[in-house]
Design a protein around this motif. Structure first.
Motif, PDB file in Angstrom:
ATOM      1  N   TYR A 164      83.620  30.520  94.575  1.00 43.55           N
ATOM      2  CA  TYR A 164      82.216  30.924  94.457  1.00 43.55           C
ATOM      3  C   TYR A 164      81.395  30.051  95.387  1.00 43.55           C
ATOM      4  O   TYR A 164      81.436  28.822  95.308  1.00 43.55           O
ATOM      5  N   THR A 196      79.337  27.498  86.365  1.00 48.29           N
ATOM      6  CA  THR A 196      78.063  26.891  86.752  1.00 48.29           C
ATOM      7  C   THR A 196      77.292  26.357  85.554  1.00 48.29           C
ATOM      8  O   THR A 196      76.117  26.014  85.691  1.00 48.29           O
ATOM      9  N   TRP A 221      85.444  35.148  97.393  1.00 49.09           N
ATOM     10  CA  TRP A 221      85.151  35.551  96.014  1.00 49.09           C
ATOM     11  C   TRP A 221      86.400  36.090  95.324  1.00 49.09           C
ATOM     12  O   TRP A 221      86.700  35.750  94.177  1.00 49.09           O
ATOM     13  N   ILE A 253      81.664  33.132  86.387  1.00 49.08           N
ATOM     14  CA  ILE A 253      80.692  32.378  87.184  1.00 49.08           C
ATOM     15  C   ILE A 253      79.724  31.622  86.288  1.00 49.08           C
ATOM     16  O   ILE A 253      79.394  30.461  86.543  1.00 49.08           O
ATOM     17  N   ARG A 275      70.646  35.276  93.392  1.00 45.51           N
ATOM     18  CA  ARG A 275      70.647  35.394  94.851  1.00 45.51           C
ATOM     19  C   ARG A 275      72.070  35.544  95.396  1.00 45.51           C
ATOM     20  O   ARG A 275      72.287  35.466  96.597  1.00 45.51           O
ATOM     21  N   SER A 276      73.033  35.732  94.503  1.00 43.84           N
ATOM     22  CA  SER A 276      74.427  35.883  94.913  1.00 43.84           C
ATOM     23  C   SER A 276      74.771  37.357  95.041  1.00 43.84           C
ATOM     24  O   SER A 276      74.644  38.128  94.080  1.00 43.84           O
ATOM     25  N   ASP A 335      77.856  30.457  96.135  1.00 43.21           N
ATOM     26  CA  ASP A 335      76.413  30.715  96.096  1.00 43.21           C
ATOM     27  C   ASP A 335      75.607  29.765  95.233  1.00 43.21           C
ATOM     28  O   ASP A 335      74.416  29.991  95.019  1.00 43.21           O
ATOM     29  N   CYS A 357      77.685  38.214  92.683  1.00 41.42           N
ATOM     30  CA  CYS A 357      77.263  38.294  91.278  1.00 41.42           C
ATOM     31  C   CYS A 357      76.469  39.562  91.013  1.00 41.42           C
ATOM     32  O   CYS A 357      76.638  40.205  89.971  1.00 41.42           O
ATOM     33  N   GLY A 380      71.980  33.548 100.779  1.00 42.86           N
ATOM     34  CA  GLY A 380      71.255  34.046  99.609  1.00 42.86           C
ATOM     35  C   GLY A 380      70.646  35.403  99.875  1.00 42.86           C
ATOM     36  O   GLY A 380      70.120  35.667 100.971  1.00 42.86           O
ATOM     37  N   THR A 436      76.017  33.963 102.469  1.00 40.98           N
ATOM     38  CA  THR A 436      75.923  32.650 101.834  1.00 40.98           C
ATOM     39  C   THR A 436      74.516  32.077 101.899  1.00 40.98           C
ATOM     40  O   THR A 436      74.219  31.086 101.216  1.00 40.98           O
ATOM     41  N   TYR A 466      83.218  36.047 103.077  1.00 39.91           N
ATOM     42  CA  TYR A 466      82.522  35.791 101.813  1.00 39.91           C
ATOM     43  C   TYR A 466      83.215  36.505 100.651  1.00 39.91           C
ATOM     44  O   TYR A 466      83.500  35.901  99.601  1.00 39.91           O
ATOM     45  N   VAL A 522      72.431  32.530  90.423  1.00 39.79           N
ATOM     46  CA  VAL A 522      73.269  33.728  90.536  1.00 39.79           C
ATOM     47  C   VAL A 522      72.455  34.949  90.948  1.00 39.79           C
ATOM     48  O   VAL A 522      73.010  35.921  91.469  1.00 39.79           O
TER      49      VAL A 522
END
Length: 703
Positions: A131, A256, A126, A252, A139-140, A133, A143, A188, A186, A122, A137
């Motif tokens: 990315y 997104t 990154w 990020i 739950r990343s 997730d 991040c 979360g 991944t 993971y 963000v």
């Protein structure tokens, strides 16, 4: 390794992105050159430019390193107690995990906890720019860690490194807590009841606010970026930012961002310029979203060529930095032309390009400028190189001398015979705001587009499709783009364009001729007001009425909207849009309203001037009338008080003896005195009549 272990107490943490050499007892994370660690007293952990193999992160380098590499590292650091100093370049997830893994591997066999492969994969993804997730963000894990780390970066350079220890310890604590509570990153991150997690969530909210502010000042456009196969291109939204303060979440949040992108797929290309970090290699960075499968090979080669040209053959090449793009095929050696500090190529993946770092002499490794070199290179590689032969200018001889003062350009889409239109890159660009802005710039003589920064603002032009012809209009002119060959339709739209341009020129000519006249009228009005309406060239209402009617007739003749209408619907649509874009209807109404207001003011001025004149005349006649009336009343009294002509004759011819000379002189003196009284009475009552008329007349009008 537990975070409360005494090992952390004696460690010195420093933040130095420029560090290259590791002293004894020192570990560089993400810095230095791992290929030259034999010559260094300390350990340099850096996966970038590693000759023996390619790794996606420092953490992966530590885990996958062979026994020989670990033997060299343990020779310098036999156990964690020999580690005295840790120098980092950021608080990234890879930095934190790499430090934990390195210390764990230095522990005696059997004491280190088992490695979490999902977390290694993971964080390596990154670090490679991938990315995983989604859009949430909060739950990343990556991040959360990035936001927390950037919260500790000082706004100004400081020699006090206490914030480095505090920031790194808190980031390590958050990473350890998330790894323990979430075996699969991944899936979360579930909320944690820790101080570091709450601080990270708050930092994410701050980063969102910062991104919104940055987006208001940023430059955006659409570009055609090469796919991994190099044969096809895809449209991506590009974001160009001048970053004053570092942001851990900018990349990020941009990738997104579905709301502010034309493709609704986030910003696929992010270019960041940090003037305060000039020479560090982090001052000019262009990156792609690796998930979209795009590459920046063309840009890297273009920048390297520009760099060589800028050095005029004197680019340093003594100790070249290892770079995949300069590697000899099948060898760990570099090509002879490899420079000491090249443009970074993201280990040959070309998804991230960064400026050269400083040379060993301290001189900046690049001589390129962001605005004059980098932005034009991006524009050339991913927009302008696709224009010819797809987009070609079209000459219209009939337009010669008939543009009405406006710039009119025509472009046609040239399609090669038997070619598939679906593979033409520019066919995917014709609906983008960037292509429309480029068309608008072509009919603006004041603009030359050499980079995205030269494109006109979106609110300065209007674009609309008329069948297969796109019309992009602005205040300086209009550009017509023909997607298909339709000469009949083009002639109709050109006729409408020329008609509105001619009307616009007639209107401008009228304004030029009438502006001086309007100024003269205004000056005449102001002079009349300042001088109490006693001056002014225009004195009669009939004269003014004739002049204002003539002016209105000229204004209506200058822009006769009904003459622009035709029998074709597209002609009328374009006529209406151009009339609005060039302001014919609105400006005509504004001009007529201005003339009407001036007409009203001038009429009031003339009326007041005439009213004052009439009041003066009335007051004079009133004074004369009252004086005459007073004189009529005074005459009988004067006759009684003085010797009249009849009595004087009787005295002269009937009385015997006649009046003496002294009596005659007394009578004459008395008569002269009463004549003076008569004159005084006439003047006094005349003045009273003048004042009474003036006063009561003004008061009556006010009431």
């Amino acid at each position: 390794m537990p975070l409360h272990d005494n090992t952390w107490a004696h460690l010195v943490f420093e933040w130095d992105p420029q560090a290259r050499d590791a002293a004894a007892g020192t570990v560089l994370i993400g810095l230095g050159d791992s290929n030259d660690d034999r010559q260094s007293s300390g350990v340099a952990l850096n996966h970038k430019g590693y000759r023996q193999a390619q790794y996606g992160s420092v953490s992966e380098l530590i885990v996958r390193a062979d026994q020989q590499q670990w033997a060299r590292w343990r020779q310098k650091l036999p156990d964690p107690q020999h580690l005295q100093r840790v120098i980092i370049e950021d608080f990234s997830p890879d930095t934190c995990l790499a430090l934990l893994l390195f210390l764990q591997h230095l522990e005696p066999a059997g004491t280190a906890p088992p490695l979490s492969e999902p977390w290694l994969a993971y964080i390596s993804a990154w670090e490679s720019g991938i990315y995983l997730d989604g859009d949430t963000v909060e739950r990343s894990a990556a991040c959360l860690l990035s936001a927390l780390g950037h919260a500790y970066l000082p706004e100004h350079t400081s020699t006090n490194n206490s914030w480095v220890r505090e920031g790194l310890i808190n980031c390590l604590a958050l990473l350890a807590a998330m790894m323990e509570a979430n075996p699969q990153p991944t899936a979360g991150i579930e909320p944690l009841h820790t101080r570091q997690y709450s601080q990270a969530v708050a930092s994410l909210g701050y980063e969102r606010q910062l991104y919104r502010q940055v987006l208001q000042r940023a430059l955006t456009c659409q570009l055609l970026v090469d796919l991994a196969d190099g044969r096809r291109q895809t449209v991506v939204d590009a974001l160009f930012i001048n970053e004053a303060s570092p942001s851990g979440m900018l990349k990020i949040l941009a990738r997104t961002d579905r709301q502010h992108t034309w493709t609704r797929n986030g910003f696929g290309l992010l270019a960041i310029y940090r003037p305060q970090e000039a020479g560090s290699g982090n001052d000019m960075v262009v990156s792609l979203d690796p998930v979209q499968g795009t590459r920046l090979d063309a840009l890297w080669h273009r920048l390297e060529q520009r760099e060589n040209d800028a050095w005029h053959g004197l680019r340093p090449r003594e100790t070249p930095r290892f770079l995949e793009s300069y590697r000899l095929p099948g060898s760990h050696q570099l090509r002879p032309e490899a420079p000491t500090q090249p443009w970074y190529d993201d280990q040959g993946r070309h998804t991230l390009i960064a400026a050269p770092k400083r040379l060993p002499t301290g001189e900046p490794g690049t001589r390129l400028d962001w605005h004059n070199d980098i932005l034009p290179a991006v524009w050339e590689c991913y927009f302008s190189r696709y224009l010819p032969p797809a987009i070609v200018p079209f000459s219209v001889p009939a337009l010669a001398g008939r543009t009405g003062g406006k710039s009119i350009r025509v472009f046609r889409h040239h399609q090669a015979a038997l070619a598939d239109p679906s593979i033409d890159p520019m066919m995917r660009m014709i609906d983008t705001p960037t292509f429309h802005a480029w068309l608008a710039a072509n009919s603006n003589p004041a603009l030359v587009v050499k980079s995205p920064a030269d494109l006109p603002a979106a609110d300065s032009y209007h674009s609309a499709w008329y069948g297969d012809i796109l019309a992009v209009s602005h205040r300086h002119g209009v550009t017509l783009y023909c997607r298909q060959d339709d000469q009949a339709q083009l002639d109709i739209l050109l006729g409408a364009t020329v008609a509105v341009a001619d009307a616009s020129q007639a209107y401008d000519s009228f304004l030029t001729r009438s502006s001086q006249q309007l100024d003269d009228w205004l000056n005449d009005l102001l002079e009349s007001q300042q001088s109490g309406y006693r001056q002014g060239k225009i004195r009669h209402l009939s004269q003014w009425t004739e002049m204002i009617l003539h002016t209105k007739a000229q204004a209506l003749k200058a822009v006769n909207h009904s003459s622009l209408l035709g029998s074709d619907a597209l002609h009328n649509r374009l006529t209406e849009n151009l009339s609005c874009q060039w302001g014919l209807s609105e400006q005509r109404r504004a001009l007529i309203e201005q003339i009407d207001r001036l007409d009203e003011l001038m009429r009031q001025a003339i009326a007041k001037r005439q009213e004052k004149r009439q009041r003066v005349y009335g007051a004079l006649f009133s004074a004369l009338g009252l004086g005459v009336a007073a004189n009529h009343i005074w005459q009988p009294i004067k006759e009684i008080k003085t010797v009249n002509l009849y009595e004087w004759q009787l005295m002269m011819f009937k009385e015997n003896p006649g009046p003496s000379l002294e009596d005659m002189q007394a009578i004459a003196a008395d008569a002269a005195q009463y004549e003076i009284y008569t004159l005084v009475i006439l003047l006094v009552f005349g003045f009273i009549g003048f004042v009474l008329f003036w006063f009561f007349d003004v008061s009556a009008k006010e009431e």
